[in-house]
Design an enzyme around this catalytic site. Structure first.
Site, PDB file in Angstrom:
ATOM      1  N   ASN A   1     -51.587  30.819  17.685  1.00 33.47           N
ATOM      2  CA  ASN A   1     -53.462  30.993  18.619  1.00 33.47           C
ATOM      3  C   ASN A   1     -53.290  29.648  18.812  1.00 33.47           C
ATOM      4  O   ASN A   1     -52.370  29.318  20.055  1.00 33.47           O
ATOM      5  CB  ASN A   1     -54.287  31.496  17.125  1.00 33.47           C
ATOM      6  CG  ASN A   1     -55.482  31.272  17.753  1.00 33.47           C
ATOM      7  OD1 ASN A   1     -55.906  31.104  19.191  1.00 33.47           O
ATOM      8  ND2 ASN A   1     -56.526  30.455  16.677  1.00 33.47           N
ATOM      9  N   GLU A   2     -53.965  28.907  17.967  1.00 35.49           N
ATOM     10  CA  GLU A   2     -54.204  27.385  19.328  1.00 35.49           C
ATOM     11  C   GLU A   2     -54.072  25.933  17.980  1.00 35.49           C
ATOM     12  O   GLU A   2     -54.476  25.405  17.125  1.00 35.49           O
ATOM     13  CB  GLU A   2     -56.069  27.584  18.633  1.00 35.49           C
ATOM     14  CG  GLU A   2     -56.616  26.523  18.958  1.00 35.49           C
ATOM     15  CD  GLU A   2     -58.608  26.425  19.273  1.00 35.49           C
ATOM     16  OE1 GLU A   2     -58.673  26.190  17.848  1.00 35.49           O
ATOM     17  OE2 GLU A   2     -59.507  26.435  20.012  1.00 35.49           O
ATOM     18  N   GLU A  53     -62.088  38.846  18.014  1.00 33.71           N
ATOM     19  CA  GLU A  53     -61.787  38.370  17.126  1.00 33.71           C
ATOM     20  C   GLU A  53     -63.173  39.183  16.315  1.00 33.71           C
ATOM     21  O   GLU A  53     -64.019  38.853  16.304  1.00 33.71           O
ATOM     22  CB  GLU A  53     -61.714  37.195  17.146  1.00 33.71           C
ATOM     23  CG  GLU A  53     -61.484  36.154  15.727  1.00 33.71           C
ATOM     24  CD  GLU A  53     -61.185  35.286  16.029  1.00 33.71           C
ATOM     25  OE1 GLU A  53     -62.002  34.283  16.764  1.00 33.71           O
ATOM     26  OE2 GLU A  53     -60.744  34.615  14.226  1.00 33.71           O
ATOM     27  N   CYS A  84     -58.577  32.561  15.076  1.00 23.48           N
ATOM     28  CA  CYS A  84     -58.291  32.119  14.166  1.00 23.48           C
ATOM     29  C   CYS A  84     -57.829  32.662  12.988  1.00 23.48           C
ATOM     30  O   CYS A  84     -57.417  32.644  12.269  1.00 23.48           O
ATOM     31  CB  CYS A  84     -59.652  30.854  13.449  1.00 23.48           C
ATOM     32  SG  CYS A  84     -59.807  29.406  14.195  1.00 23.48           S
TER      33      CYS A  84
HETATM   34  O1  AHR Z   1     -63.121  31.638  19.404  1.00 26.13           O
HETATM   35  C1  AHR Z   1     -63.774  31.185  17.769  1.00 26.13           C
HETATM   36  C2  AHR Z   1     -62.722  30.148  17.883  1.00 26.13           C
HETATM   37  O2  AHR Z   1     -62.778  28.846  18.405  1.00 26.13           O
HETATM   38  C3  AHR Z   1     -61.106  31.305  17.815  1.00 26.13           C
HETATM   39  O3  AHR Z   1     -60.967  31.997  16.574  1.00 26.13           O
HETATM   40  C4  AHR Z   1     -60.588  29.708  17.393  1.00 26.13           C
HETATM   41  O4  AHR Z   1     -59.380  30.097  18.357  1.00 26.13           O
HETATM   42  C5  AHR Z   1     -61.258  28.759  18.145  1.00 26.13           C
HETATM   43  O5  AHR Z   1     -61.364  28.065  17.475  1.00 26.13           O
END
Ligand code: AHR
Length: 655
Positions: A375-376, A49, A241
């Site tokens: 993603n999350e 990322e 993110c």
């Molecule tokens: O790894 C850092 C962040 O942690 C990522 O962007 C996200 O997916 C998680 O909250």
């Protein structure tokens, strides 16, 4: 009483010592005859990322920040002197309309020019070559338009320069190579206007010539090499993110990240303001290392690509209202983006997006087989959006394995809700995230022992042991290694695993701990890196059971964690053993199903003080130490396991 001879005393002491050592020895029985499960060859991988200057200022080797003058403050990262103007008329690249005009100050001794500060300086190495390139045109009728390009050290001393004649009133690309005679982590770039003719300049770029695999628009060689050396099975990108953006406007839009690099628009990097105590107003995404470069990197480091697309939800931490997201009945463009991405990766060059890939230099398929959607994410809004994606992808590309999310935490109602939904939607893999204390990792080595074997598989997509001080210490690495014995033992259900985040720049990080730290010149591999590397390079092909004397999995009894695999291709048996205690421990191995093993085995140990970390000054304080040891050749092996250590033991089965 008759006096004992000193030799007899010594013998007695030795015998009683070895008896007591034996009585406290940990006995492990490895059943080599039966494969419990096969290990996914993609199992251990990388989560990438653009956080902590991971891409721009990091892996992406571009040294110029804001090279297209597209940050909201067009001259951020630049110093100007003399007569400099930012313009947009007749710009060469429609998605990057700003450029600068340098005009004479009207006085021979007063200069006009610009300086770029790089990403916390520019890392320049002695004897190395740097390719400067710029799009330029003459801006008046004079015929002597010329610029002088200099690299300047952190003491403001120019140490190499070249001149470039700008000889056309049409936009053209100009390039020179500067050979450095100095090493400086904080050098900068200076461009002077020479003479009195005006010039327009756009997309001002400086790359080391020696990039990873020598690609132009390439990657920093040392950082890419560190990824290659991990021997990764899978490569997840572009986040995190970043996929979601703070709002949908700033989400990672893969289509903007492909095609000619000069015309890729700048995107805000959401990490620039996520933490006010780590505020980086100059953190943007150039998209210079876009999806093409990321697919190519995956291929070149031997990992299966796993891109993640936005599912119509902006970051839910920052947007707790329906208006911030795409309504379920308006997802068509987002779903089309996902389908087009598969075509971009795998499609024949005769297809619309396959053609884009082929024109960028890769007519062959990138062999995409995994795709993350969202993603999350969490809550009911996520499965409601994931469903139409799954339907459309299954219809057109049934071979693609779809990764859904279990949300940001490792358990609880939200997590259970999403798992139920992932089963209902028949996601292939579910991405679980856990950033937890080291104690949690030690305590959760059994997490997957009783997981449902019939539902979707697990992708441990983001995890790291977070100690209170957030250090990448040996203790955090041992906690992860212990936990990973449980991933390995349950390789039938856990099919992929990636530590997160990957990179952090010492001078510009937002989040810690991270797997690899770097500055503008050096790389530091953490103890956590070495744990990942040891798992990946000794992944084996089949899980073997390894049980204690009372027939239990080794999940922390006496501080010992263990798992075993065999490598069916070369008849090796590989044990991973963590000793989390402060004392050395004797382990007695019994290899069931083996008559004899090779006389020597390989033993790799990662050990030290639990608080030890690797630093720029001492990058190898905690690093693997490999020895060849004598096994005795039978089916039993005695091992004295160092305190606070992670051990990989490789034994070769004799035919
Ligand atoms: O790894 C850092 C962040 O942690 C990522 O962007 C996200 O997916 C998680 O909250």
């Amino acid at each position: 009483m008759k006096k004992l001879h000193w030799g007899a005393v010594a013998l007695l002491l030795l015998t009683s010592f070895s008896l007591s050592a034996q009585s406290s020895a940990v006995r492990l029985e490895v059943n080599t005859a039966k494969s419990q499960a096969t290990v996914n060859p993609d199992m251990y991988g990388i989560f990438f990322e653009d956080i902590n200057f991971g891409a721009d200022g990091g892996l992406y080797a571009e040294l110029v920040k804001n090279r297209s003058f597209e940050f909201p403050q067009a001259l951020m990262g630049w110093n100007t002197f003399g007569n400099v103007e930012v313009r947009t008329d007749n710009a060469p690249f429609e998605r990057n309309p700003h450029y600068v005009r340098l005009s004479s100050s009207g006085h021979a001794h007063k200069h006009t020019g610009i300086e770029n500060e790089g990403f916390r300086g520019m890392g320049i190495k002695n004897d190395a070559e740097y390719r400067f390139s710029v799009w330029g045109r003459k801006a008046d009728r004079k015929n002597n338009a010329k610029i002088r390009v200099e690299l300047v050290d952190s003491n403001n001393r120019p140490f190499v320069h070249q001149e470039i004649a700008i000889n056309s009133d049409q936009w053209n690309n100009y390039e020179v190579v500067l050979k450095s005679g100095r090493t400086d982590a904080h050098a900068f770039l200076r461009i002077f206007l020479v003479g009195d003719a005006s010039v327009d300049l756009e997309h001002i770029s400086l790359f080391p010539v020696d990039t990873w695999k020598g690609h132009k628009n390439g990657l920093r060689k040392d950082l890419a090499q560190a990824l290659y050396d991990l021997h990764p099975g899978v490569f997840r990108f572009p986040g995190g993110c970043i996929v979601e953006g703070t709002d949908l406007e700033t989400r990672y839009d893969w289509k903007k990240s492909v095609g000619p690099v000069e015309n890729r628009p700048t995107n805000e990097n959401r990490w620039h303001y996520t933490f006010t105590d780590h505020f980086f107003p100059d953190y943007f995404q150039s998209y210079g290392m876009g999806f093409y470069e990321l697919f190519l990197l995956a291929e070149e480091i031997g990992a299966a690509p796993l891109p993640v697309v936005n599912c119509g939800l902006a970051c839910q931490y920052q947007n707790d209202c329906a208006e911030a997201h795409v309504p379920v009945d308006k997802l068509d463009d987002y779903i089309q983006d996902a389908l087009d991405l598969i075509e971009f990766a795998n499609g024949d060059p005769s297809t619309e997006w396959g053609k884009v890939r082929a024109e960028m230099g890769h007519p062959e398929s990138f062999n995409l087989k995994y795709l993350g959607v969202g993603n999350e994410q969490w809550g009911e809004e996520y499965p409601a959006r994931l469903q139409p994606f799954i339907e459309a992808i299954r219809k057109k590309y049934p071979e693609i394995q779809i990764v859904g999310s279990a949300g940001p935490v490792a358990g609880g109602d939200g997590f259970n809700f999403l798992w139920k939904e992932m089963k209902r939607l028949k996601a292939d893999l579910v991405d679980e995230h856990y950033y937890m204390a080291p104690e949690w990792f030690y305590a959760n080595a059994e997490r997957y022992d009783n997981y449902d074997r019939k539902g979707p598989k697990v992708f441990a997509g983001e995890y790291a042991a977070h100690a209170k001080n957030r250090a990448n210490s040996l203790n955090s690495a041992l906690a992860e290694a212990s936990f990973m014995t449980g991933l390995e033992r349950n390789a039938d259900v856990v099919r992929l695993a990636t530590y997160a985040p990957l990179f952090a720049h010492y001078d510009a990080w937002q989040w810690a701990p991270d797997m690899i730290w770097f500055d503008n010149l050096e790389v530091v591999k953490t103890p956590n890196y070495f744990v990942q590397q040891l798992y990946a390079t000794h992944a084996g092909t089949d899980v073997l059971s390894v049980l204690s004397a009372d027939k239990k999995n080794l999940t922390g009894q006496d501080g010992i964690y263990a798992s075993a695999v065999k490598d069916r291709d070369n008849d090796d048996i590989i044990l991973k053993i963590v000793n989390s205690k402060s004392e050395k421990q004797q382990v007695e191995l019994l290899l069931k199903g083996v008559k004899s093993i090779a006389d020597t085995g390989k033993w790799i140990v990662l050990t030290g003080h639990p608080d030890d970390c690797n630093t720029l000054e001492k990058p190898l304080t905690v690093s693997p130490h490999e020895t060849t040891f004598t096994t005795g050749g039978k089916n039993t092996v005695s091992l004295a396991i160092e305190p606070y250590s992670f051990n990989v033991i490789r034994l070769h089965k004799e035919k």
